[in-house]
Scaffold this motif. Sequence first.
Motif, PDB file in Angstrom:
ATOM      1  N   PHE A   3      23.484  70.217  36.411  1.00 18.48           N
ATOM      2  CA  PHE A   3      22.510  69.312  37.018  1.00 18.48           C
ATOM      3  C   PHE A   3      21.232  69.193  36.184  1.00 18.48           C
ATOM      4  N   LEU A   4      21.008  70.143  35.275  1.00 18.68           N
ATOM      5  CA  LEU A   4      19.826  70.047  34.410  1.00 18.68           C
ATOM      6  C   LEU A   4      19.883  68.817  33.509  1.00 18.68           C
ATOM      7  N   SER A   5      21.087  68.337  33.218  1.00 19.75           N
ATOM      8  CA  SER A   5      21.221  67.163  32.352  1.00 19.75           C
ATOM      9  C   SER A   5      21.203  65.846  33.128  1.00 19.75           C
ATOM     10  N   THR A   6      21.331  65.911  34.453  1.00 21.34           N
ATOM     11  CA  THR A   6      21.424  64.687  35.260  1.00 21.34           C
ATOM     12  C   THR A   6      20.244  63.741  35.044  1.00 21.34           C
ATOM     13  N   PRO A   7      18.990  64.231  35.039  1.00 20.82           N
ATOM     14  CA  PRO A   7      17.874  63.290  34.830  1.00 20.82           C
ATOM     15  C   PRO A   7      17.943  62.562  33.488  1.00 20.82           C
ATOM     16  N   PHE A   8      18.484  63.213  32.465  1.00 18.15           N
ATOM     17  CA  PHE A   8      18.576  62.578  31.149  1.00 18.15           C
ATOM     18  C   PHE A   8      19.609  61.454  31.158  1.00 18.15           C
ATOM     19  N   PHE A   9      20.768  61.701  31.773  1.00 20.51           N
ATOM     20  CA  PHE A   9      21.763  60.634  31.904  1.00 20.51           C
ATOM     21  C   PHE A   9      21.215  59.488  32.758  1.00 20.51           C
TER      22      PHE A   9
ATOM     23  N   GLY B 224      35.888  80.361  26.656  1.00 21.02           N
ATOM     24  CA  GLY B 224      37.228  80.279  27.230  1.00 21.02           C
ATOM     25  C   GLY B 224      37.419  79.132  28.207  1.00 21.02           C
ATOM     26  N   SER B 225      36.337  78.425  28.527  1.00 20.51           N
ATOM     27  CA  SER B 225      36.406  77.354  29.521  1.00 20.51           C
ATOM     28  C   SER B 225      36.979  76.060  28.963  1.00 20.51           C
ATOM     29  N   GLY B 226      36.988  75.917  27.641  1.00 22.34           N
ATOM     30  CA  GLY B 226      37.470  74.686  27.027  1.00 22.34           C
ATOM     31  C   GLY B 226      36.545  73.505  27.235  1.00 22.34           C
ATOM     32  N   VAL B 227      35.294  73.774  27.612  1.00 22.11           N
ATOM     33  CA  VAL B 227      34.353  72.687  27.900  1.00 22.11           C
ATOM     34  C   VAL B 227      33.991  71.887  26.646  1.00 22.11           C
ATOM     35  N   GLU B 228      34.284  72.466  25.469  1.00 21.96           N
ATOM     36  CA  GLU B 228      33.993  71.754  24.215  1.00 21.96           C
ATOM     37  C   GLU B 228      34.762  70.441  24.098  1.00 21.96           C
TER      38      GLU B 228
ATOM     39  N   ALA C 156      27.670  66.410  16.985  1.00 24.70           N
ATOM     40  CA  ALA C 156      28.772  66.837  17.856  1.00 24.70           C
ATOM     41  C   ALA C 156      29.623  67.898  17.158  1.00 24.70           C
ATOM     42  N   TYR C 157      29.894  67.700  15.866  1.00 22.29           N
ATOM     43  CA  TYR C 157      30.662  68.701  15.110  1.00 22.29           C
ATOM     44  C   TYR C 157      29.894  70.019  15.020  1.00 22.29           C
ATOM     45  N   LEU C 158      28.592  69.935  14.765  1.00 19.42           N
ATOM     46  CA  LEU C 158      27.780  71.153  14.680  1.00 19.42           C
ATOM     47  C   LEU C 158      27.748  71.884  16.019  1.00 19.42           C
ATOM     48  N   ALA C 159      27.694  71.123  17.121  1.00 19.33           N
ATOM     49  CA  ALA C 159      27.709  71.747  18.448  1.00 19.33           C
ATOM     50  C   ALA C 159      28.998  72.535  18.651  1.00 19.33           C
ATOM     51  N   TYR C 160      30.111  71.985  18.164  1.00 21.48           N
ATOM     52  CA  TYR C 160      31.389  72.686  18.297  1.00 21.48           C
ATOM     53  C   TYR C 160      31.404  73.960  17.453  1.00 21.48           C
ATOM     54  N   LEU C 161      30.813  73.884  16.268  1.00 21.31           N
ATOM     55  CA  LEU C 161      30.851  75.014  15.338  1.00 21.31           C
ATOM     56  C   LEU C 161      29.792  76.071  15.628  1.00 21.31           C
ATOM     57  N   LEU C 162      28.897  75.797  16.563  1.00 19.15           N
ATOM     58  CA  LEU C 162      27.830  76.750  16.879  1.00 19.15           C
ATOM     59  C   LEU C 162      28.435  78.074  17.340  1.00 19.15           C
ATOM     60  N   PRO C 163      28.041  79.181  16.720  1.00 16.03           N
ATOM     61  CA  PRO C 163      28.618  80.483  17.120  1.00 16.03           C
ATOM     62  C   PRO C 163      28.336  80.793  18.588  1.00 16.03           C
ATOM     63  N   THR C 164      29.329  81.334  19.256  1.00 17.68           N
ATOM     64  CA  THR C 164      29.201  81.664  20.674  1.00 17.68           C
ATOM     65  C   THR C 164      28.073  82.650  20.918  1.00 17.68           C
ATOM     66  N   SER C 165      27.836  83.542  19.960  1.00 17.42           N
ATOM     67  CA  SER C 165      26.804  84.565  20.134  1.00 17.42           C
ATOM     68  C   SER C 165      25.415  83.957  20.288  1.00 17.42           C
TER      69      SER C 165
ATOM     70  N   ALA D 270      22.149  63.713  25.530  1.00 23.65           N
ATOM     71  CA  ALA D 270      22.426  64.302  26.842  1.00 23.65           C
ATOM     72  C   ALA D 270      23.862  64.821  26.912  1.00 23.65           C
ATOM     73  N   GLY D 271      24.809  64.067  26.344  1.00 26.04           N
ATOM     74  CA  GLY D 271      26.204  64.500  26.366  1.00 26.04           C
ATOM     75  C   GLY D 271      26.436  65.762  25.563  1.00 26.04           C
ATOM     76  N   ILE D 272      25.897  65.798  24.352  1.00 29.01           N
ATOM     77  CA  ILE D 272      26.063  66.989  23.510  1.00 29.01           C
ATOM     78  C   ILE D 272      25.320  68.174  24.107  1.00 29.01           C
ATOM     79  N   GLY D 273      24.094  67.927  24.598  1.00 24.03           N
ATOM     80  CA  GLY D 273      23.309  69.003  25.216  1.00 24.03           C
ATOM     81  C   GLY D 273      23.983  69.557  26.457  1.00 24.03           C
ATOM     82  N   ASN D 274      24.542  68.688  27.289  1.00 19.30           N
ATOM     83  CA  ASN D 274      25.230  69.141  28.495  1.00 19.30           C
ATOM     84  C   ASN D 274      26.466  69.973  28.152  1.00 19.30           C
ATOM     85  N   THR D 275      27.161  69.575  27.097  1.00 19.72           N
ATOM     86  CA  THR D 275      28.339  70.341  26.677  1.00 19.72           C
ATOM     87  C   THR D 275      27.931  71.740  26.235  1.00 19.72           C
ATOM     88  N   LEU D 276      26.858  71.847  25.467  1.00 15.89           N
ATOM     89  CA  LEU D 276      26.375  73.168  25.033  1.00 15.89           C
ATOM     90  C   LEU D 276      25.916  73.999  26.229  1.00 15.89           C
TER      91      LEU D 276
END
Length: 197
Positions: A58-64, A100-104, A133-142, A85-91
């Motif tokens: 819901f934190l991303s809702t105002p941006f959308f 493990g959620s596969g939200v990427e 979007a590619y960088l968001a996917y490659l961002l280390p989980t840590s 907003a889409g990339i930020g919400n995914t992160l």
Amino acid sequence: MSRMKRMAAMIGGYAAHPDPRGAVANAVALVIVSNQPFYPLYVYWAVSPVVAPSYLTFLSTPFFAAVPAAMRRNPLSGRALLLAAGIGNTLLCRAAFGPGSGVEVFLFPCLMLALMLFRRSERVFAFGSAALAYLAYLLPTSLLGAPSHLYEPVEYAALQRLNFLSAASLTVLIGWLFCRSLDRISRGDETGDARGA
């Protein structure tokens, strides 16, 4: 009934835009806004009664919700806001649920939008958004920290299915909206129409 018609007319007026790319971006943003309140219910029904991590979406809702307003002021910034907003919400969801959620998988509709929302003259924004979007996917989980709740393996499998179906549905919607607008988009590019630039 008339109240619902008035509400639908208000939403339709808010989403309307003379540039077909802007209209598609507005429609996608408002579909996401209308679906976000149901995501915790989907998680509850399909995954687990522990839905607290889904509230972070819901934190991303105002941006959308702000995309059509931004589009009226500056169409380029409105389209960029939708992608941010889409990339930020995914992160955000990745941090909340864990890798493990596969939200990427929600980065796929972001990639599709990145390459379809911008004109030929705006290629730098298209490729820049795709690179984000590619960088968001490659961002280390840590870097995102530990998830707020660890689900069981069977629950993570159900969450992956839910996220895949949701992202696939969004991708199909984006494709359908662009197909509906294809003639007007092509004509705008060929004539150098600058309404959406």
